[in-house]
Design a protein around this motif. Structure first.
Motif, PDB file in Angstrom:
ATOM      1  N   TYR A 149       0.756  -1.186   0.151  1.00 40.89           N
ATOM      2  CA  TYR A 149       0.061   0.075  -0.093  1.00 40.89           C
ATOM      3  C   TYR A 149       0.915   1.366   0.042  1.00 40.89           C
ATOM      4  O   TYR A 149       0.542   2.043  -0.770  1.00 40.89           O
ATOM      5  N   LEU A 150       1.674   1.390   1.083  1.00 41.26           N
ATOM      6  CA  LEU A 150       2.894   2.453   0.792  1.00 41.26           C
ATOM      7  C   LEU A 150       3.658   2.612  -0.356  1.00 41.26           C
ATOM      8  O   LEU A 150       3.965   3.610  -0.723  1.00 41.26           O
ATOM      9  N   GLY A 153       1.458   3.889  -2.911  1.00 39.19           N
ATOM     10  CA  GLY A 153       0.965   5.367  -2.726  1.00 39.19           C
ATOM     11  C   GLY A 153       2.119   6.213  -2.356  1.00 39.19           C
ATOM     12  O   GLY A 153       1.711   7.473  -2.784  1.00 39.19           O
ATOM     13  N   VAL A 154       3.107   6.138  -1.923  1.00 44.87           N
ATOM     14  CA  VAL A 154       4.124   7.028  -1.742  1.00 44.87           C
ATOM     15  C   VAL A 154       5.058   7.305  -3.104  1.00 44.87           C
ATOM     16  O   VAL A 154       5.140   8.433  -3.548  1.00 44.87           O
ATOM     17  N   ARG A 160      -2.094   7.769  -7.948  1.00 44.11           N
ATOM     18  CA  ARG A 160      -1.607   6.766  -6.850  1.00 44.11           C
ATOM     19  C   ARG A 160      -2.660   6.454  -5.769  1.00 44.11           C
ATOM     20  O   ARG A 160      -2.628   5.293  -5.132  1.00 44.11           O
ATOM     21  N   VAL A 161      -3.319   7.604  -5.345  1.00 47.09           N
ATOM     22  CA  VAL A 161      -4.170   7.382  -4.159  1.00 47.09           C
ATOM     23  C   VAL A 161      -5.278   6.242  -4.554  1.00 47.09           C
ATOM     24  O   VAL A 161      -5.498   5.362  -3.524  1.00 47.09           O
ATOM     25  N   ALA A 164      -3.912   2.713  -4.681  1.00 48.72           N
ATOM     26  CA  ALA A 164      -3.546   2.170  -3.466  1.00 48.72           C
ATOM     27  C   ALA A 164      -4.741   1.812  -2.651  1.00 48.72           C
ATOM     28  O   ALA A 164      -5.105   0.735  -2.162  1.00 48.72           O
ATOM     29  N   PHE A 165      -5.851   2.715  -2.567  1.00 48.72           N
ATOM     30  CA  PHE A 165      -7.004   2.413  -1.733  1.00 48.72           C
ATOM     31  C   PHE A 165      -7.938   1.157  -2.376  1.00 48.72           C
ATOM     32  O   PHE A 165      -8.253   0.288  -1.776  1.00 48.72           O
TER      33      PHE A 165
ATOM     34  N   PHE B 375      -3.494   0.889  11.480  1.00 49.92           N
ATOM     35  CA  PHE B 375      -3.580  -0.406  10.961  1.00 49.92           C
ATOM     36  C   PHE B 375      -4.162  -1.380  12.167  1.00 49.92           C
ATOM     37  O   PHE B 375      -4.890  -2.374  11.866  1.00 49.92           O
ATOM     38  N   PHE B 417     -11.412   1.969   5.537  1.00 50.41           N
ATOM     39  CA  PHE B 417     -11.121   3.052   4.533  1.00 50.41           C
ATOM     40  C   PHE B 417     -10.782   4.239   5.437  1.00 50.41           C
ATOM     41  O   PHE B 417      -9.843   4.760   4.800  1.00 50.41           O
ATOM     42  N   LEU B 420      -7.225   3.833   6.638  1.00 52.03           N
ATOM     43  CA  LEU B 420      -6.183   4.054   5.664  1.00 52.03           C
ATOM     44  C   LEU B 420      -6.113   5.399   5.106  1.00 52.03           C
ATOM     45  O   LEU B 420      -5.142   5.793   4.828  1.00 52.03           O
ATOM     46  N   VAL B 423      -3.383   7.018   7.166  1.00 53.04           N
ATOM     47  CA  VAL B 423      -2.232   6.646   6.611  1.00 53.04           C
ATOM     48  C   VAL B 423      -1.937   7.684   5.340  1.00 53.04           C
ATOM     49  O   VAL B 423      -0.790   7.979   5.156  1.00 53.04           O
ATOM     50  N   LYS B 424      -2.806   7.641   4.381  1.00 55.80           N
ATOM     51  CA  LYS B 424      -2.697   8.482   3.162  1.00 55.80           C
ATOM     52  C   LYS B 424      -2.384   9.868   3.474  1.00 55.80           C
ATOM     53  O   LYS B 424      -1.390  10.138   2.669  1.00 55.80           O
ATOM     54  N   TYR B 427       1.359   9.986   4.621  1.00 53.51           N
ATOM     55  CA  TYR B 427       2.460   9.511   3.681  1.00 53.51           C
ATOM     56  C   TYR B 427       2.513   9.856   2.471  1.00 53.51           C
ATOM     57  O   TYR B 427       3.375  10.144   2.032  1.00 53.51           O
ATOM     58  N   PHE B 428       1.252  10.104   1.938  1.00 50.24           N
ATOM     59  CA  PHE B 428       1.212  10.560   0.541  1.00 50.24           C
ATOM     60  C   PHE B 428       1.016  11.913   0.238  1.00 50.24           C
ATOM     61  O   PHE B 428       1.493  12.247  -0.840  1.00 50.24           O
TER      62      PHE B 428
END
Lengths: 493, 476
Positions: A149-150, A153-154, A160-161, A164-165, B375, B417, B420, B423-424, B427-428
């Motif tokens: 996932y990371l 996403g990263v 990408r988001v 990833a989801f 998580f 969801f 996550l 986390v998104k 990190y993103f």
């Protein structure tokens, strides 16, 4: 030392990942890269004794380790490999080394985290293949989603988001239902999470059918089977090259592996009863997704769809219930691991230079990158299933097996020989041949030594497996025969 | 007269009184005295609990009070939770002018209430503990006097809490009417062979369950939870969201599992409804939130639904799994709200989802810990949240409610969801807030231990699980 071989195979990459993570910021990027390479190589080295010390004569689990882990639930740290899982562990350890090398220059942002994510994932995937306890399997099976996932996403592309989801939630849906099935099996088997005990647990037809669908969803999403495949093109397109390689070469195999370890032996009667269903889905994947691949304008998407079509062969082979088909499916898994990894690396090579994956942005590459064009040619041929490459062996075995069962199965399956050649070679023609199409292509340099090394190693694998597949089939033969004998027996009470 | 099981409570009461007096006499510069004394209180109480650890149930104070492994284990976790809360909240309270003796006194009174709740074996003591806890919490929420949101939250909390208490009392009186006893032990014996007064009994149970659901925040009695979590100062939310859940678990177990054990067929169906609704509404509504505290509030609702799954199994296995779930939940809740406190500073609450954007760039370590927490809340292995879900699901499947397990995992998929999404964001996305993180070193250390415990317990869950199972087995 030899007693804990499987533990080493799992924990060496994970520990290496933690160490790489500890190097911290990008100031130490070089150190992180070398440490990651050392960790990946060490992971491969500890996996090699699995192959050299493997006894091909038996179908029993080898290198077994068993210790109490959660006595409250009767969960054990129980590891072991047979002829089905051992080649997959080797494949994974091998691909991890390639992925680390492939990301050497491309990844400049958060290098340590990138490398660590791949190493940790590698260890977790080895755990998936080695686990003989249901909960242990589930922990590895789910745990590998977090680094993936990371990664998507990263370090992924613009969308990408979403990718990833979609990828995470899709796979979680399947695995959660599998978890309920596992808990149900725990009570049916008299309080055991041992997978081999489940193989002999008697189950009624209703329970088998329900569990069949739960497991099918869990593993079918991972494979991925049509129609639950839609996460794969998104994830592939958005993932960085290394992520695509691991996705295609390894994580798809986790799904197929689940068919062999869970669905067939645990619910054999439902598997026989509903084989037509899986075969239908598989053939749809082969024929329909082959057509979808034909019209793709994005190279990564094209290879992603081609992966789905090729994995259709794997599931088709498993549900023909004869040794040739099942072994063909497994050979196809390994072969697809090599070929898809190589193709994604090839696309990565081009993307690093031109920052485009669109076929129309290329043309006449052979004039500027002759060495690369040669490698790319080999892998494209392997993807199309040309004899003497590994791609041919598995497909041929599965088609042969399908002929024995039903001519029309074989007929539809064989369309892949035309479709696969069409979409792969057509893409190859548009990208590589012809005159140099635009000034950007004019500026492209041929591949570096590092890239030659990457592709060269894979080329050797593809050719060796294509010319002399016997060592591969020997390893899996005993386990496959035993599995099919087991599946032939009814488990109805 | 047996007194030993009550020593920790007596000690805490004496110390709270002492802190109250001392704090009245010192000026603002010496507030650390109350802070330090609070830790002394917790340490002393922990020592007393460990010293007189009950390996078998012991009745005290003429049957009003019970000391058993269940109560002692839960008390130890209560001390730990309150201690962590104090560490996390200190800086937050100081910069907001709330770092006063009142906070410590109220927190310790609330602790005393919780201790009485987990050790009660009589309707009177149960209610006494519950009210002591609730009144302290109402006051804590209202402690920030100049905040209209907090005052409104306190008001809602008080009105709805009082209503719930009323329902509970009404239900208790019905049950008393049927059994002729307020003591849980006598009640269980009276109901063992059934009763002729089934209708009044079930009527009473309905009110008791409704009251309990109010206190747990289970749907449809959840309305206060988001408003109170959101409106209260984060330090108070941290307190409300952690320790009282452990006490509420004990409260439910004492009444339903011990007193009304034989009526499991009646209350199980009620809990099934509560659990399904809580998991559904909690997880779906959490998606729509932009405020992290509100999101956690809905997540709490869904977690309480999951915990109810363990209780409704009505078996020792089920109670053990629910206990495991609630302890794990307290750990995760501490970490989640603690992280908001760590990232906040003067004039900045860090309670919007966007405040977590790009945390991985600002502090990779804190982002990693939050990743583990998220998580874990989503129930993804190898974090301990997975085993919590596994154990309650197992308890449910054991009694044959496979459909309920399927429903539970589907709702937890929805829940995944919004975890996550955090986390998104971390990190993103790129950071919007680039100010340095000012958390104190001790809070960072505790947070690290808290986050790593999530992972460590995920890799080796057996010890905590064994403690829960043992505590339940030895107390029933």
């Amino acid at each position: 030392m030899l007693n804990n071989l499987l533990s080493l195979v799992i924990w060496v990459p994970i520990l290496a990942g933690v160490i790489v993570l500890a190097t911290g910021s990008d100031r130490n990027a070089a150190l992180a890269r070398w440490l990651a390479l050392a960790g990946a190589l060490l992971g491969l080295i500890v996996a090699i004794p699995l192959a050299t010390g493997f006894d091909t004569a038996t179908s029993a689990m080898q290198f077994v380790e068993k210790a109490a882990w959660i006595p409250a639930f009767n969960v054990h740290y129980h590891l072991g490999v047979d002829g089905i899982s051992m080649p997959l562990i080797l494949l994974n350890s091998f691909i991890t080394v390639l992925v680390v090398i492939a990301g050497w220059q491309v990844i400049q942002d958060k290098v340590a985290q990138y490398m660590a994510a791949f190493l940790i994932m590698s260890g977790l995937i080895n755990g998936v293949f080695a686990a003989l306890d249901g909960i242990l399997f589930y922990v590895f099976f789910e745990g590998m989603l977090i680094p993936l996932y990371l990664i998507v996403g990263v370090w992924g592309g613009p969308n990408r988001v979403y990718a990833a989801f979609k990828f995470f939630l899709y796979t979680l849906l399947g695995s959660l239902l599998m978890l309920v099935s596992m808990i149900y099996l725990y009570f049916q088997s008299g309080g055991s999470f041992d997978i081999q005990t489940w193989h002999t647990t008697a189950l009624g037809m209703t329970a088998q059918t329900l569990m069949f669908f739960a497991f099918l969803l869990a593993f079918g999403v991972k494979v991925p089977m049509w129609p639950v495949h839609t996460w794969l093109p998104d994830a592939h397109v958005e993932a960085p090259t290394g992520g695509s390689v691991v996705l295609a070469a390894i994580t798809l195999k986790v799904g197929a592996y689940g068919f062999l370890r869970f669905i067939l032996p645990i619910v054999p009667d439902a598997s026989h009863e509903l084989a037509w269903f899986v075969i239908l889905l598989s053939l749809t994947a082969v024929a329909y997704i082959g057509l979808v691949a034909l019209v793709q304008a994005d190279m990564k998407k094209l290879i992603a769809y081609s992966s789905i079509a090729h994995m259709g062969f794997v599931t088709l082979g498993f549900f023909l219930f004869n040794p040739l088909g099942a072994e063909g499916g497994l050979v196809q898994m390994i072969s697809h691991g090599f070929v898809s990894a190589a193709l994604f690396l090839c696309i990565g090579v081009m993307y690093d230079r031109l920052h485009s994956r669109q076929i129309k942005d290329y043309g006449g590459l052979v004039n500027k990158m002759p060495v690369f064009a040669a490698f790319f040619m080999l892998f494209a041929m392997a993807n199309a299933g040309l004899p003497a490459t590994s791609g041919f062996v598995g497909e041929f075995m599965v088609i042969m097996a399908a002929t024995q069962v039903n001519f029309w199965f074989a007929f539809v399956a064989a369309t892949t020989l035309i479709l696969g050649a069409a979409y792969t070679l057509w893409m190859y023609k548009r990208v590589v041949f012809g005159a140099v199409s635009n000034p950007h292509v004019e500026e492209m340099r041929d591949i570096s030594l590092r890239e030659i090394l990457l592709l060269g190693v894979l080329a050797v694998c593809v050719l060796v497996m294509g010319l002399y597949p016997k060592p591969f089939t020997d390893v899996m033969h005993a386990s496959m025969v035993d599995l099919l004998a087991h599946v032939a027996q009814s488990k109805l009470p | 007269m047996q007194f030993a099981p009550v020593f920790p409570e007596m000690f805490v009461l004496a110390m709270v009184s002492l802190i109250l007096v001392i704090d009245a006499a010192v000026d603002d510069g010496k507030r650390y005295l109350a802070y330090a004394l609070s830790f002394v209180t917790l340490a002393g109480a922990a020592f007393l609990t460990l010293h007189d650890f009950s390996t078998l149930p012991v009745l005290a104070l003429g049957g009003l009070f019970i000391g058993d492994p269940l109560s002692d284990v839960l008390k130890l976790f209560l001390y730990l939770t309150v201690a962590v809360v104090l560490v996390y909240s200190r800086d937050y309270l100081r910069v907001r002018g709330l770092y006063k003796g009142e906070f410590f006194v109220l927190a310790l009174f609330a602790l005393l209430g919780m201790m009485v709740m987990v050790s009660a074996s009589h309707f009177l003591t149960l209610y006494l503990g519950l009210e002591l806890l609730s009144l302290s919490l109402y006051a804590m929420v209202a402690l920030q006097r100049d905040s209209s949101v907090a005052t409104e939250a306190a008001m809602k909390y008080f009105v709805l809490g009082a209503l719930a208490s009323g329902m509970l009392l009404y239900g208790m009186s019905m049950v008393y009417g049927v059994t002729g006893s307020l003591s849980l032990g006598d009640m269980a014996i009276a109901l063992q062979d059934g009763t002729d007064l089934r209708i009044p009994l079930v009527f009473g149970i309905v009110f008791i369950v409704a009251g309990l659901a109010f206190k747990l925040g289970a749907v449809p009695f959840h309305m206060w939870v988001p408003d109170v979590y959101h409106g209260a100062p984060t330090a108070m939310t941290l307190f409300i969201g952690s320790a009282p859940k452990i006490a509420a678990f004990a409260f439910v177990i004492r009444i339903l599992g011990q007193g009304l054990e034989s009526q499991v067929g009646d209350w199980r169906e009620m809990l099934v409804i509560l659990a399904v609704l809580s998991m559904a509404l909690g997880n779906v509504a959490a998606i729509a939130q932009t405020n992290l505290k509100r999101m956690f509030a809905y997540s709490t609702i869904s977690h309480m639904g999951f915990m109810l799954l363990g209780i409704l199994a009505g078996s020792q296995n089920g109670y053990g799994s629910a206990m495991f779930y609630v302890l794990v939940y307290a750990l995760m809740s501490l970490g989640g709200f603690g992280m908001i406190l760590l990232l906040s500073r003067a004039g900045f609450e860090a309670d919007q989802l966007d405040d977590f954007k790009g945390l991985n760039r600002r502090s990779p370590w804190l982002a990693f810990l939050m990743l583990l927490l998220m998580f874990s809340m989503a129930g993804v292995p190898p974090t301990v949240g997975f085993y919590a879900k596994l154990s309650v699901l197992q308890a449910v499947v054991e009694i044959g409610y496979v459909w309920l397990a399927v429903a539970a995992v589907l709702f937890s998929l929805i829940g995944a969801f919004y975890y996550l999404r955090i986390v998104k964001l971390m990190y993103f996305d790129a950071p919007v807030d680039t100010a340095p993180i000012t958390a104190s070193p001790d809070a960072r250390v505790v947070m690290s231990v808290n986050g790593l415990a999530i992972l460590a317990l995920g890799i080796v869950p057996q010890p905590l699980m064994a403690v829960c199972i043992h505590a339940i087995h030895a107390s029933f």
